[in-house]
Design an enzyme around this catalytic site. Structure first.
Site: not given
Length: 160
Positions: A66-69, A104
């Site tokens: 779940v890569p997110h930033g 996300l």
């Protein structure tokens, strides 16, 4: 927050084939920026996702990352899903190659919303039955419907 707008159909890809984590993050960034040609916003999102990966692996195990930033130049949260035909090494704690990537990005000034969405996703992805359901979904529409169902309470809380 309208979850169908957070995860629009054109941000969902299933049965894709990429050879590296970097390439997956590039594709994800293009989807999140609505610019698959790699424009300035896609570059900014890519840099945010890579910076987050450097802080700690976003793979949560069971073939999922779940890569997110948080990004300055966006006004509303954006999500994208890429499901891979073959796993890619994300450095997962369980060593499993990643086949499902849920990306996300959230506006910089919305940390609570960021954590709320991540928390809801984690709860559903930790359930083996729900995890199997998204891994076996046969269409982008089915994946989108799962995202809507999983994030429904979050969307209602944010709207209220």
């Amino acid at each position: 927050m309208n979850t169908a707008e957070l995860f629009p159909i054109h941000h969902i890809r299933i049965d894709e084939l990429y050879q590296s984590r970097k390439r997956v993050l590039e594709v994800l960034s293009g989807l999140l920026a609505d610019d698959e040609l790699g424009g300035q916003q896609a570059t900014q999102i890519f840099e945010a996702l890579v910076a987050r990966e450097r802080l700690g692996c976003t793979a949560i195990g069971h073939g999922i990352a779940v890569p997110h930033g948080r990004v300055d130049d966006i006004l509303t949260p954006r999500g994208a899903v890429v499901r891979l035909r073959e796993g890619v090494d994300f450095g997962a704690p369980d060593g499993a190659p990643v086949t499902l990537v849920i990306g996300l990005v959230i506006p910089e000034d919305c940390p609570e919303q960021h954590l709320e969405i991540l928390g809801r996703l984690a709860r559903h992805l930790n359930d083996p039955d729900e995890r199997d359901t998204i891994m076996e979904a046969q269409s982008a529409e089915r994946v989108q419907n799962l995202m809507i169902e999983w994030l429904k309470d979050s969307a209602e809380a944010t709207a209220g």
